[in-house]
Design a protein around this motif. Structure first.
Motif, PDB file in Angstrom:
ATOM      1  N   ALA A  45      12.584  43.753 193.023  1.00 14.50           N
ATOM      2  CA  ALA A  45      10.308  44.387 193.160  1.00 14.50           C
ATOM      3  C   ALA A  45       9.589  42.916 192.976  1.00 14.50           C
ATOM      4  O   ALA A  45       9.750  41.861 192.552  1.00 14.50           O
ATOM      5  N   TYR A  46       8.665  42.886 193.411  1.00 13.67           N
ATOM      6  CA  TYR A  46       7.682  42.263 193.924  1.00 13.67           C
ATOM      7  C   TYR A  46       6.539  42.384 192.970  1.00 13.67           C
ATOM      8  O   TYR A  46       6.221  43.477 193.325  1.00 13.67           O
ATOM      9  N   SER A  47       6.396  41.261 192.696  1.00 14.26           N
ATOM     10  CA  SER A  47       4.938  42.191 191.305  1.00 14.26           C
ATOM     11  C   SER A  47       3.787  42.438 191.968  1.00 14.26           C
ATOM     12  O   SER A  47       3.562  41.377 192.638  1.00 14.26           O
ATOM     13  N   PRO A  48       3.121  44.039 192.027  1.00 12.40           N
ATOM     14  CA  PRO A  48       1.627  43.810 193.372  1.00 12.40           C
ATOM     15  C   PRO A  48       0.545  43.152 192.368  1.00 12.40           C
ATOM     16  O   PRO A  48       0.088  42.884 193.402  1.00 12.40           O
ATOM     17  N   ILE A  49       0.446  42.693 191.321  1.00 16.56           N
ATOM     18  CA  ILE A  49      -0.085  41.600 190.382  1.00 16.56           C
ATOM     19  C   ILE A  49       0.162  40.221 191.698  1.00 16.56           C
ATOM     20  O   ILE A  49      -1.433  39.381 191.849  1.00 16.56           O
ATOM     21  N   VAL A  50       1.122  39.761 191.349  1.00 16.35           N
ATOM     22  CA  VAL A  50       1.061  38.871 192.093  1.00 16.35           C
ATOM     23  C   VAL A  50       1.345  38.797 193.971  1.00 16.35           C
ATOM     24  O   VAL A  50      -0.027  37.424 194.769  1.00 16.35           O
ATOM     25  N   LEU A  51       1.047  39.632 194.145  1.00 15.89           N
ATOM     26  CA  LEU A  51       0.559  39.774 195.383  1.00 15.89           C
ATOM     27  C   LEU A  51      -0.703  39.788 196.355  1.00 15.89           C
ATOM     28  O   LEU A  51      -1.209  39.216 197.021  1.00 15.89           O
ATOM     29  N   ALA A  52      -1.402  40.607 195.184  1.00 19.36           N
ATOM     30  CA  ALA A  52      -2.969  40.255 195.012  1.00 19.36           C
ATOM     31  C   ALA A  52      -3.589  38.978 195.530  1.00 19.36           C
ATOM     32  O   ALA A  52      -4.482  38.582 195.785  1.00 19.36           O
ATOM     33  N   GLY A  53      -3.192  37.934 194.376  1.00 18.37           N
ATOM     34  CA  GLY A  53      -3.402  37.042 193.245  1.00 18.37           C
ATOM     35  C   GLY A  53      -2.708  35.919 194.894  1.00 18.37           C
ATOM     36  O   GLY A  53      -3.944  35.243 195.457  1.00 18.37           O
ATOM     37  N   SER A  54      -1.943  36.801 195.639  1.00 19.44           N
ATOM     38  CA  SER A  54      -1.512  35.516 196.551  1.00 19.44           C
ATOM     39  C   SER A  54      -2.060  35.710 197.858  1.00 19.44           C
ATOM     40  O   SER A  54      -2.622  34.803 198.682  1.00 19.44           O
ATOM     41  N   VAL A  55      -2.907  37.349 198.156  1.00 19.73           N
ATOM     42  CA  VAL A  55      -3.112  37.627 199.042  1.00 19.73           C
ATOM     43  C   VAL A  55      -4.864  36.867 198.950  1.00 19.73           C
ATOM     44  O   VAL A  55      -6.192  36.667 199.669  1.00 19.73           O
ATOM     45  N   ARG A  56      -5.509  36.894 198.077  1.00 19.78           N
ATOM     46  CA  ARG A  56      -7.012  36.282 197.060  1.00 19.78           C
ATOM     47  C   ARG A  56      -6.831  34.632 197.707  1.00 19.78           C
ATOM     48  O   ARG A  56      -7.663  34.311 198.462  1.00 19.78           O
ATOM     49  N   LEU A  57      -5.742  33.954 197.450  1.00 23.66           N
ATOM     50  CA  LEU A  57      -5.258  32.277 197.455  1.00 23.66           C
ATOM     51  C   LEU A  57      -6.046  32.387 199.404  1.00 23.66           C
ATOM     52  O   LEU A  57      -6.108  31.430 199.422  1.00 23.66           O
ATOM     53  N   ILE A  58      -4.673  33.346 199.457  1.00 24.88           N
ATOM     54  CA  ILE A  58      -4.790  33.232 201.107  1.00 24.88           C
ATOM     55  C   ILE A  58      -5.986  33.221 201.751  1.00 24.88           C
ATOM     56  O   ILE A  58      -6.843  32.397 203.045  1.00 24.88           O
ATOM     57  N   GLU A  59      -7.075  34.652 201.146  1.00 27.08           N
ATOM     58  CA  GLU A  59      -8.157  34.421 202.643  1.00 27.08           C
ATOM     59  C   GLU A  59      -9.379  33.336 201.907  1.00 27.08           C
ATOM     60  O   GLU A  59     -10.001  33.420 202.445  1.00 27.08           O
ATOM     61  N   LEU A  60      -8.823  32.625 200.574  1.00 24.67           N
ATOM     62  CA  LEU A  60     -10.027  31.838 199.773  1.00 24.67           C
ATOM     63  C   LEU A  60     -10.373  30.364 201.044  1.00 24.67           C
ATOM     64  O   LEU A  60     -10.509  30.083 201.495  1.00 24.67           O
ATOM     65  N   VAL A  61      -8.221  29.900 201.485  1.00 28.42           N
ATOM     66  CA  VAL A  61      -7.998  28.964 201.931  1.00 28.42           C
ATOM     67  C   VAL A  61      -8.683  29.495 203.406  1.00 28.42           C
ATOM     68  O   VAL A  61      -8.841  28.670 204.120  1.00 28.42           O
ATOM     69  N   MET A  62      -7.908  30.663 203.821  1.00 29.49           N
ATOM     70  CA  MET A  62      -8.437  31.034 205.237  1.00 29.49           C
ATOM     71  C   MET A  62      -9.761  30.677 205.870  1.00 29.49           C
ATOM     72  O   MET A  62     -10.644  30.115 206.788  1.00 29.49           O
ATOM     73  N   LEU A  63     -10.667  31.541 204.603  1.00 30.88           N
ATOM     74  CA  LEU A  63     -11.695  31.078 205.222  1.00 30.88           C
ATOM     75  C   LEU A  63     -12.868  30.014 205.384  1.00 30.88           C
ATOM     76  O   LEU A  63     -13.608  29.588 205.735  1.00 30.88           O
ATOM     77  N   LEU A  64     -12.134  29.125 203.258  1.00 28.70           N
ATOM     78  CA  LEU A  64     -13.031  27.855 204.174  1.00 28.70           C
ATOM     79  C   LEU A  64     -11.974  26.731 204.800  1.00 28.70           C
ATOM     80  O   LEU A  64     -13.287  25.763 205.904  1.00 28.70           O
ATOM     81  N   GLY A  65     -11.010  27.235 205.461  1.00 31.16           N
ATOM     82  CA  GLY A  65     -10.984  26.465 206.775  1.00 31.16           C
ATOM     83  C   GLY A  65     -11.030  26.431 207.883  1.00 31.16           C
ATOM     84  O   GLY A  65     -11.326  25.819 208.684  1.00 31.16           O
ATOM     85  N   ALA A  66     -11.697  27.872 207.829  1.00 36.68           N
ATOM     86  CA  ALA A  66     -12.437  27.891 209.135  1.00 36.68           C
ATOM     87  C   ALA A  66     -13.657  27.301 209.246  1.00 36.68           C
ATOM     88  O   ALA A  66     -14.008  27.138 210.714  1.00 36.68           O
ATOM     89  N   GLY A  67     -14.237  27.211 207.959  1.00 36.71           N
ATOM     90  CA  GLY A  67     -15.703  26.877 207.877  1.00 36.71           C
ATOM     91  C   GLY A  67     -15.693  25.159 208.484  1.00 36.71           C
ATOM     92  O   GLY A  67     -16.340  24.302 208.814  1.00 36.71           O
ATOM     93  N   VAL A  68     -14.255  24.901 207.584  1.00 35.50           N
ATOM     94  CA  VAL A  68     -14.415  23.594 208.146  1.00 35.50           C
ATOM     95  C   VAL A  68     -14.010  23.072 209.452  1.00 35.50           C
ATOM     96  O   VAL A  68     -14.219  22.308 210.429  1.00 35.50           O
TER      97      VAL A  68
END
Length: 512
Positions: A45-68
């Motif tokens: 099984a994949y942990s929903p907590i880890v999935l949610a945390g990974s999505v947060r990190l991906i979206e943070l990096v993605m939005l920051l990367g767009a600005g850069v």
């Protein structure tokens, strides 16, 4: 960390022993449970907590990367790089993630709704930009930042969020169909108390819970064969065997909190499983403060047992094992090469052998070691422990067993197979004995040590409980240390145990 005898790398009697054991275990299940276990192959099984945390990190990096990216394409070539931009970009990206978190957009149910919750994510991103523009206006900083950069960052971030949420919804739906995001659940207790809980759980929109059925020790009219459309699968003792053959993530008791003796009796059987155990609190007349409860959907529950080393802890420990294990394997390679030559020159036969041992949740795993016995004297089932001056052990074997160098090939298990950890309860042979009794007969709750992945070294080994376990006291002390480790695990404890292991190897009174 003394070794037991085992078969060679080409297989042998232990392969037949494993097949016979698995067949007998399946046969111990009822036909209904055996059929469910055979047809149900959800895998890990994949942990929903880890999935949610990974999505947060991906979206943070993605939005920051767009600005850069927009900054580097438009601002830097024309006006150079300014510290103000590099302060504002991470602040706004973090603010966007925080707003989306407050809107509940980091749940598995949200990931499945790319249109509805995608619009909410767009609104959160827009809200952050509106707030930023207001701040820039009132502090008269609007001339300090390029309007083209702001507009370009907003548009690119919006497009990336939309595309990412659409892709995420597809991935989550595929994982859900494969059963990797389900919380496979069983109910303990039946009858009228289980009925409202089952109906409430079945009505949840998230769809993360998959209820397999009920287990109840009662066999009278109070516990019918079907409750709210879910079948009664067996007694609580059957649940322990069932959990060894198929993945179960959650057990919910639907007994009243006043049934203390009955609950405790069942927990004595179930606590050895690496499963979250909860007590439904819907019938409790005694109401605790809201903080005393956790919730599964709308059902209040009291946490009884948590699966040890779960969610992000699993990720951290796996990364630690693979990275540190690979480093240890590289550093130990010259020593392992010398041992391999010595084993080959000392006596004819293979350099390595494998042995069947208990792994996580009692699964059978093959553990690799340097051969330390004469081939014609190998004890494939580990029925007889190695003793001082044991004639079965070779000259090289005595040295590598005494120093635990025979364990080094288990780094292959850690790095490549992943069925061993660097630190954890030592995996014991399937029918290992202490004072002519198998371990589970000597120690009550022995299998609770299998709630985590076994390790090359552990808390028991650095506290002197390694090597021969010829008395009940020795295996009792080892299990006590293993349970202490499980209940108190941290990555710092793993580091401490690894650091202390070389010193523990100098005290080799019980290793032969």
């Amino acid at each position: 960390m003394g070794a037991f005898a085992a078969g060679d790398m080409k297989g042998g009697p232990h392969d037949k022993d494993r097949a016979d054991k698995e067949t007998s275990e399946k046969a111990s299940l009822s036909p209904t449970l055996a059929e469910i276990a055979s047809n149900s192959t959800p895998g890990k099984a994949y942990s929903p907590i880890v999935l949610a945390g990974s999505v947060r990190l991906i979206e943070l990096v993605m939005l920051l990367g767009a600005g850069v990216l927009v900054h580097e394409l438009h601002v830097a070539p024309n006006w150079g790089r300014s510290l103000d931009y590099y302060l504002v970009m991470p602040a706004m990206a973090l603010a966007a993630v925080a707003v989306m978190q407050s809107l509940g957009l980091y749940s598995t149910a949200s990931f499945r709704a790319p249109i509805r919750d995608g619009m909410k994510a767009a609104a959160a991103w827009t809200l952050v930009f509106i707030f930023a523009l207001v701040v820039l206006f009132f502090f008269k900083l609007d001339d300090s930042f390029s309007r083209v950069w702001l507009l370009g960052w907003y548009a690119l971030g919006l497009a990336l969020l939309a595309g990412e949420r659409l892709a995420l919804s597809v991935i989550v739906r595929v994982l859900t169909r494969q059963g990797k995001l389900e919380r496979r659940t069983v109910i303990v207790g039946g009858g009228e108390l289980a009925d409202p809980v089952l109906r409430e759980l079945a009505a949840q929109e998230s769809g993360d819970l998959r209820i397999l059925g009920l287990f109840d020790d009662r066999a009278d009219a109070r516990s019918p064969d079907v409750v709210a459309g879910y079948p009664k699968l067996g007694a609580v003792a059957d649940l322990v065997d069932f959990a060894r053959h198929t993945r179960i993530d959650l057990i919910i008791f639907t007994l009243p909190i006043t049934a203390e003796e009955r609950i405790l009796e069942m927990l004595r059987k179930l606590w050895v499983l690496p499963i979250d155990i909860r007590l439904a609190a819907h019938t409790n007349k005694l109401r605790f403060r809201p903080r005393s409860y956790s919730y599964i959907g709308n059902v209040p529950v009291i946490d009884i047992f948590d699966k040890p080393i779960a969610d992000w802890d699993v990720v951290v420990k796996n990364i630690f094992d693979r990275v540190v294990g690979a480093m240890c394997l590289i550093l130990a390679a010259p020593i392992m090469a010398l041992i391999a030559i010595a084993v080959k020159l000392d006596s004819p036969g293979p350099i390595l052998f494998r042995q069947l041992r208990h792994g996580f949740n009692n699964e059978n795993i093959e553990v690799y070691k340097f051969r330390s016995m004469y081939v014609d004297k190998l004890d494939h089932s580990a029925a007889k422990q190695v003793t001082r001056n044991d004639p079965r052990v070779t000259r090289v074997g005595r040295f590598i067993r005494k120093t635990s160098l025979d364990e080094l090939p288990q780094l292959f298990n850690v790095v490549f197979k992943g069925n061993l950890s660097l630190v954890g309860p030592r995996p014991h042979a399937i029918i290992a004995r202490a004072a002519e009794h198998v371990y589970e007969e000597v120690v009550d709750g022995y299998f609770a040590r299998h709630r985590v992945k076994p390790g090359i070294t552990g808390w028991a080994q650095i506290n002197g409980w390694r090597g021969e376990t010829d008395t009940p006291e020795k295996i009792q002390k080892r299990v006590e240390c293993d349970l202490y480790y499980i209940e108190n695990w941290s990555i710092l404890l793993d580091v401490y145990i690894l650091a202390m292991t070389p010193f523990a190897l100098l005290k080799a009174e019980n290793a032969y």
